[in-house]
Structure formats: C-alpha cells, structure tokens
Design a protein around this motif. Sequence first.
Motif, PDB file in Angstrom:
ATOM      1  N   ASN A  77     -53.439  -5.332  91.729  1.00  0.00           N
ATOM      2  CA  ASN A  77     -52.097  -5.680  92.168  1.00  0.00           C
ATOM      3  C   ASN A  77     -51.926  -5.567  93.676  1.00  0.00           C
ATOM      4  O   ASN A  77     -50.998  -6.124  94.239  1.00  0.00           O
ATOM      5  CB  ASN A  77     -51.069  -4.798  91.457  1.00  0.00           C
ATOM      6  CG  ASN A  77     -50.942  -5.170  90.001  1.00  0.00           C
ATOM      7  OD1 ASN A  77     -51.281  -6.285  89.614  1.00  0.00           O
ATOM      8  ND2 ASN A  77     -50.469  -4.241  89.178  1.00  0.00           N
TER       9      ASN A  77
ATOM     10  N   HIS B 223     -41.793  -9.035  84.580  1.00  0.00           N
ATOM     11  CA  HIS B 223     -41.772  -8.656  85.990  1.00  0.00           C
ATOM     12  C   HIS B 223     -43.087  -9.043  86.654  1.00  0.00           C
ATOM     13  O   HIS B 223     -44.135  -9.111  86.003  1.00  0.00           O
ATOM     14  CB  HIS B 223     -41.484  -7.163  86.144  1.00  0.00           C
ATOM     15  CG  HIS B 223     -42.690  -6.299  85.908  1.00  0.00           C
ATOM     16  ND1 HIS B 223     -43.132  -5.987  84.645  1.00  0.00           N
ATOM     17  CD2 HIS B 223     -43.553  -5.713  86.773  1.00  0.00           C
ATOM     18  CE1 HIS B 223     -44.211  -5.229  84.744  1.00  0.00           C
ATOM     19  NE2 HIS B 223     -44.497  -5.052  86.014  1.00  0.00           N
ATOM     20  N   ASN B 224     -42.995  -9.304  87.962  1.00  0.00           N
ATOM     21  CA  ASN B 224     -44.177  -9.658  88.730  1.00  0.00           C
ATOM     22  C   ASN B 224     -44.765  -8.384  89.319  1.00  0.00           C
ATOM     23  O   ASN B 224     -44.165  -7.751  90.173  1.00  0.00           O
ATOM     24  CB  ASN B 224     -43.775 -10.645  89.836  1.00  0.00           C
ATOM     25  CG  ASN B 224     -44.978 -11.069  90.660  1.00  0.00           C
ATOM     26  OD1 ASN B 224     -46.118 -10.718  90.334  1.00  0.00           O
ATOM     27  ND2 ASN B 224     -44.721 -11.827  91.718  1.00  0.00           N
TER      28      ASN B 224
ATOM     29  N   LEU C 286     -48.153  -6.674  94.268  1.00  0.00           N
ATOM     30  CA  LEU C 286     -47.478  -5.939  95.338  1.00  0.00           C
ATOM     31  C   LEU C 286     -47.046  -6.869  96.476  1.00  0.00           C
ATOM     32  O   LEU C 286     -46.081  -6.608  97.164  1.00  0.00           O
ATOM     33  CB  LEU C 286     -48.394  -4.840  95.890  1.00  0.00           C
ATOM     34  CG  LEU C 286     -48.696  -3.704  94.913  1.00  0.00           C
ATOM     35  CD1 LEU C 286     -49.590  -2.659  95.554  1.00  0.00           C
ATOM     36  CD2 LEU C 286     -47.404  -3.058  94.435  1.00  0.00           C
ATOM     37  N   HIS C 287     -47.802  -7.947  96.687  1.00  0.00           N
ATOM     38  CA  HIS C 287     -47.456  -8.857  97.781  1.00  0.00           C
ATOM     39  C   HIS C 287     -46.776 -10.120  97.262  1.00  0.00           C
ATOM     40  O   HIS C 287     -46.823 -11.159  97.897  1.00  0.00           O
ATOM     41  CB  HIS C 287     -48.703  -9.192  98.592  1.00  0.00           C
ATOM     42  CG  HIS C 287     -49.331  -7.979  99.197  1.00  0.00           C
ATOM     43  ND1 HIS C 287     -48.907  -7.435 100.383  1.00  0.00           N
ATOM     44  CD2 HIS C 287     -50.307  -7.154  98.733  1.00  0.00           C
ATOM     45  CE1 HIS C 287     -49.618  -6.342 100.644  1.00  0.00           C
ATOM     46  NE2 HIS C 287     -50.474  -6.150  99.652  1.00  0.00           N
TER      47      HIS C 287
ATOM     48  N   GLU D 217     -43.466 -10.060  96.395  1.00  0.00           N
ATOM     49  CA  GLU D 217     -42.069  -9.638  96.261  1.00  0.00           C
ATOM     50  C   GLU D 217     -41.075 -10.798  96.394  1.00  0.00           C
ATOM     51  O   GLU D 217     -39.974 -10.714  95.880  1.00  0.00           O
ATOM     52  CB  GLU D 217     -41.709  -8.494  97.236  1.00  0.00           C
ATOM     53  CG  GLU D 217     -41.911  -8.780  98.715  1.00  0.00           C
ATOM     54  CD  GLU D 217     -43.397  -8.717  99.104  1.00  0.00           C
ATOM     55  OE1 GLU D 217     -43.880  -9.697  99.669  1.00  0.00           O
ATOM     56  OE2 GLU D 217     -44.053  -7.701  98.824  1.00  0.00           O
ATOM     57  N   ASP D 218     -41.516 -11.892  97.085  1.00  0.00           N
ATOM     58  CA  ASP D 218     -40.590 -13.024  97.238  1.00  0.00           C
ATOM     59  C   ASP D 218     -40.552 -13.880  95.974  1.00  0.00           C
ATOM     60  O   ASP D 218     -39.803 -14.833  95.889  1.00  0.00           O
ATOM     61  CB  ASP D 218     -41.006 -13.883  98.440  1.00  0.00           C
ATOM     62  CG  ASP D 218     -42.465 -14.323  98.331  1.00  0.00           C
ATOM     63  OD1 ASP D 218     -43.295 -13.511  97.838  1.00  0.00           O
ATOM     64  OD2 ASP D 218     -42.768 -15.457  98.712  1.00  0.00           O
TER      65      ASP D 218
ATOM     66  N   THR E 261     -39.045 -12.833  88.858  1.00  0.00           N
ATOM     67  CA  THR E 261     -39.642 -12.563  87.559  1.00  0.00           C
ATOM     68  C   THR E 261     -39.744 -13.851  86.746  1.00  0.00           C
ATOM     69  O   THR E 261     -39.075 -14.834  87.038  1.00  0.00           O
ATOM     70  CB  THR E 261     -38.769 -11.587  86.767  1.00  0.00           C
ATOM     71  OG1 THR E 261     -37.461 -12.144  86.706  1.00  0.00           O
ATOM     72  CG2 THR E 261     -38.724 -10.231  87.412  1.00  0.00           C
TER      73      THR E 261
END
Lengths: 179, 536
Positions: B311, B332-333, B336-337, B339-340, B343
Amino acid sequence: MAENAPDSPSSEQFITLLNAAHGRLLGFLRVMLGNSADAEDVLQRASMTIWRKFGEFDPSKDFFTWASSFAFYEAKNFQRVSARSRLHFDDELLQRLAEERVPDLDQREARLAAMDRCIEELDDSGRELVREFYLNKTEVAALAERQGRAPQTLYNKLNALRRLLADCMKRKTTQEAGS
Amino acid sequence: MNPELNSQEWHRLFTAKADGTITPEEHERLAALLKESAEARREWFAFQDAEAALLAWSQREALRRDEGVDVTLPKTELAGAHSSRNGWLRYAGTLAAGIVIGLAAWALWPKASLNSGNNRIAARDEATTSSVAMLSRGVNLEWDKSVGVPALNAPLPPGLLRLKSGVAEIEFFQGARLCIEGPAEIRLLSAGAAYCQYGKFSAHVPPPARGFRLSTPKGDIVDLGTDFGLDLNDKSPELHVFKGEVELHQPKVEMRKLTTGTGAGLENPGANRMLVANAAAFVFSHDLDARVIASRREAFDQWQQLNEQRNADPDLRVHLDFQDPDGARSLHNAALHGEDIATGTIVGCNWTEGRWPGKRALQFHSVSDRVRVKLPGEYRQFTIAAWVQLHSLNARQDQSSICMSQGLDVGDVHWQVIHTGAICLGIVAEAHPHVTDDYISPVVFTPDRFGQWVHLAATFDIAAKEVRFYVNGELLSRHTLKRPIVPKPAVAELGNWLPASDYAGSHPVRNFVGCMDDFSFYARALSADEVRQLAQ
C-alpha cells in the motif's frame, strides 16, 4: 497393477441423476426463494454438497428426495447470509412450502407443456415482450424507452400478459386432468 | 372477498416477489397468505412453474434466433447438424441458466469450440474428459515441479504425482478419499484405482466406492468399504485396517482378507507378519482439518503483512482489499498515495468469503452487480491486477468485465474475459465510429479453472511498446503495442460495464459471474518480479 475401475456409482451416474433431477430441484427451490436467479444460485451451491455426499447415496433410493434435503438446507443457509435482501420467508413457512411442493412437483411437467402452448397463442408483440423481459429482467426501462412508452405502462402490460398466461396454463392443465 | 379479486391480488404479490419489487409490507402480507391458505400455496407453486416455463421458452427462443442468424458456419460444423443442434441447445441452455456444477459435471457436457471465422461458439460432439479425481485439500504442499503442480480444487487426469512434502487429499470421482503424506509418489489410474510407489497413504472408502484399488510394488489392496492406512516408506511396508475389510492380493500367494483392527507387513508375499492396526501412525490424515485451517490463517496473516508494504508504493493509485465491514456499500481505497481517489461504490453484489477465512470478497451474479471506481488521470504506463474466482462464462455473452471504463471514449480501458476464456485488454483508439485496440491473451479460463482463485494482471507500457498478461504471477503472453494511445480509464466498473452514466437504451450484457477479493491499479508497468510478488 490394477485393471479397470470396478463398476460402482461414478461421476457419470452422478451427472445423469443430477441432470434428470435438475428441473425439479430448481422448481423445488423457486417456491422457497421466489425467483429463478436465487434458485439457480442455491442449486449451484447445493450441487457441490450433493456431489461431495454422493458416496453416501443409496442407489436404491430416489435421488431427488435425497438431494432435495441438501437443497433445502442450502436455501435456508442462503437466506441467512444473503445480503441482497432482507425479505425472506421464515423457516416455518419454508418448511411448509418444501413439504407440500414435493408432491406438487408431479404436476410440473404438465404445467410446462401447457405453458408452451399458451405462449404460442399470444400475438407477436406479446411474445416479444415476454422474451425481452425474461432474458434481461433489469431492462424494462430500456425496453420502454425504445418503444416510447412509460416503464410502468409496459410493466403493467407485461403483468397482464403473465396473468393471462397463468390462467391459460391453469385452464389447460385442469382440462387435461379432467379429460 | 370476491375470488376473482383475490386471485388478481395474489398474482400481483407473486410477481412483485419474483421481480424483487415487493415492499416489506407486501412481503408480510404474502407470507401470511401463504401460511394461512393451502389454495394460495398451490397457486404460488403453479405461478413459479409458469415463470420457469416462460424463462425457458425465452431462452430457447433467443437461441433459435441466434441459430437462424448463424448461417456462415463452415460445413464441418454443420455435419451431423441434428445431434449437434441438440448438443448446442443443451450446452447453451445450461450455461445460460448459470448452472456450473463444477468438478466432474462439466466432464459430460458437450465441449464448445470456437469458430474463429465469426467468433461464435459452435457445437461439437459430446466431450470426454480424462479427469478421474480432484485435489480437494492440502497443507504445505510442495510438489516435484518436473512432474507437475496440481492446483487446489483442480480436476486431475490419470498420471503421475510426486509430492515432496506436505499433506494432500485427493477425492476420486468414484467416491474414495485418499490422504497422502509427502514424500510420496502416486500414479492415478482411474476414478477408482491408483498405483502407489512410495509414501504414506490413508484411505477412506465409503460403501459406494467399494472396490477402490491401490496397487503397490508389494501387491494390490482392494477395499471393500473401509478406512485403511498404507505405509510404503519403511523397509517393511505395512497395511493397517482401521475399519471394515480389505483384500490383499500379492503375487504367487492366495488373497488374504484383513478386517478391522488388523494389519499386515507387505515385505514378503505370504510372510504373514500380522500386526495390530496402528492409527497413530496415520495421524496426518486426522488432523488435516486443523492444519488446513491453521495454514489458511497463516496465509491470511501473511497477506495482511505484505499489504502494508504494497500500500505504500508511490505508484499504487488504487488498492481495494475488500476488507470492508459487513453490509458495506462502498470499498475503501487502501493505497497510501491514492488519497485523491474516492472509494468504490457497490451496486448489488453479495458479500462472501474470499481466499481464506477472514478474507472478504464480493460475489457478482446478476446483470446489475458492479463496483464503480474513479480512476482519474492519464497513464503512459500502468498495471491492473485482481484476484478473481470465475464461476462460469455465459455462452450468449461475448465478454465479461473484470474492470471496464464506462463508455467508449478514446483512452478508455476495457479489461475483460472473452467468451473463449481468454483475457482481453482493450484501449479505445477511435471514438466515431469506435475502434478499440484489443490485446488478447491465450485461453486462461477453461472449465477446470472455474471456481478457483486466480490472480490476473496486465501491464501496459507506451515507452516499452508492450502489453503483458500474467496469470498467478507468471508471464502468460507479450503483445506489441498497436498504437501509442494514452489510456484514461476515468470512471470504471469492476465486474460490469455501462455505455454511459445517463444511458437508458439497451446494451450488450458484460457482467462478470464470480467473486473478486482484491483489486489494484498502479501508474507503472510492474516488472515480472513485482507481479510475481503481488500474486503471492
């Protein structure tokens, strides 16, 4: 070294028996679950169990009776874990339906045959609507748009046809039973 | 109440229940009605048979029409048209009904073959399969790769298996169950017979599988419905009968019968070294359940640990691990990178168990089931990967979506299983009229892969001018890029496809029938090593 496999119940027999009982098992499950998609789903799962347990099947007994008990438990289990809908029949009703459905299935073939004749009595547009609906259940809305009609109108028409067909089927089966 | 009105209202409730449009209040009424009235129950049974008849008629009708159109079949396919037509109907009807009995069942179904000329499945004579057993369970399995590595739940044809270590359980189609502790070598001969060269074996033979035969270098054992153990590792091979009766056939001596609690040394025919059966020596077959559970839990723990590293990959845009709470309507996604990236939204689908207990998965079944995901941005290279369990391929459906961009705009990405069982990665290259550059792998999904968890990955790289397909971490095929179209997946669907969000017309069905328990999308073409790690 070994020669040929000794003859005893085999996968081939299993498939022959399951194929033969397939329609009745589906018909058995439908009345508990209410629709074909769930019945097919449950039968698929039950088939795995039935296959695994096939070693315990006594070939002198009726396969459907034996297999339907697994289907029944699979249906109960399915309702318990199914997240799709909370609207299920309770266990008491399931039990009742299962018990009465077994003797009722004797009429199933006659009903199917009668319905095939009833469909032929519909006009082309009626048959087209039936075909479109049962092949793509979710697309009544799309169908309505193509025909330039309100979805509800089309759905009402469809249900009127279903009612007509059900009545026709009933008429034909009681006639035959009487004659 | 007027009986006519009665029956009208009943029919209305019945159709609402069948179509899934019933309200909770109506459902309560229907249940009460069915409990109270025997007549209503009879009507309900007849109604369900009517529905079944209408569905069956519609499917037959659709096939008839398809056949009518299908006039370009080459002559060879039309030879013996009568029998093959019935075969085709049966095949397609069964698939259309979504019945995948799996295991042995497909063995007797007619085999479909692809007519490459017009991409239609044409009927052939009934197929035969050589499979005689299946690998039902196993722990810490290490197979001799030079001989072959069978997959869990895969049908096994006759032939050699060499287990270096671990415990494997084989279910013979005839019903016998054989537990094998490595190191062991066994040759499957038929649905009711095998030849054991060395190793430890424990057999459970239910009454219908009576006559199950294990041959060894020291003689043949014919089972008359029992549990028995066979140890060929020792210098003095031994047979132990725990329950029931077996026949021991050895060269040049008379057949002997052994019964519950007894055993025999096999080193010299007729040596008559009689033993007391020792179940403790075959404990591997009894604690298999516990060990299977423990090893699956271990695999799950390992997966969770690896996920933390995965992740954190800066190029990982989306990772759906499907570990959302029961009843969740979004995924959920975990990247970690990423965030933009919002889900994923679940439409339909059932929550179910994934690869291990505790691993969650979504089951896709109906034409409405899907997960909608946004994948903004343009990608000159990418990797798309998922763990999937395909249940069937619909003969009437050309493609089943794994992940497909909504619509048919330039740059849309269409990752799918086509009806032959091959994987296709399509990049839409021209919009009006639309042209897609399709990259198609060799066939991956034959019936023996249905029901198994499979890791699929595809990489796309404009700089390297290449598309690659991987199955279970191994490179399957490489394809030279047709055109350097830059992919823009935008809004995509897992397990399904929509021509456009506001589309209301009829469109081809693309739904996937099976389960998915992991999905990831990287803004980088992963190396072969990286894909192998991803599939662990």
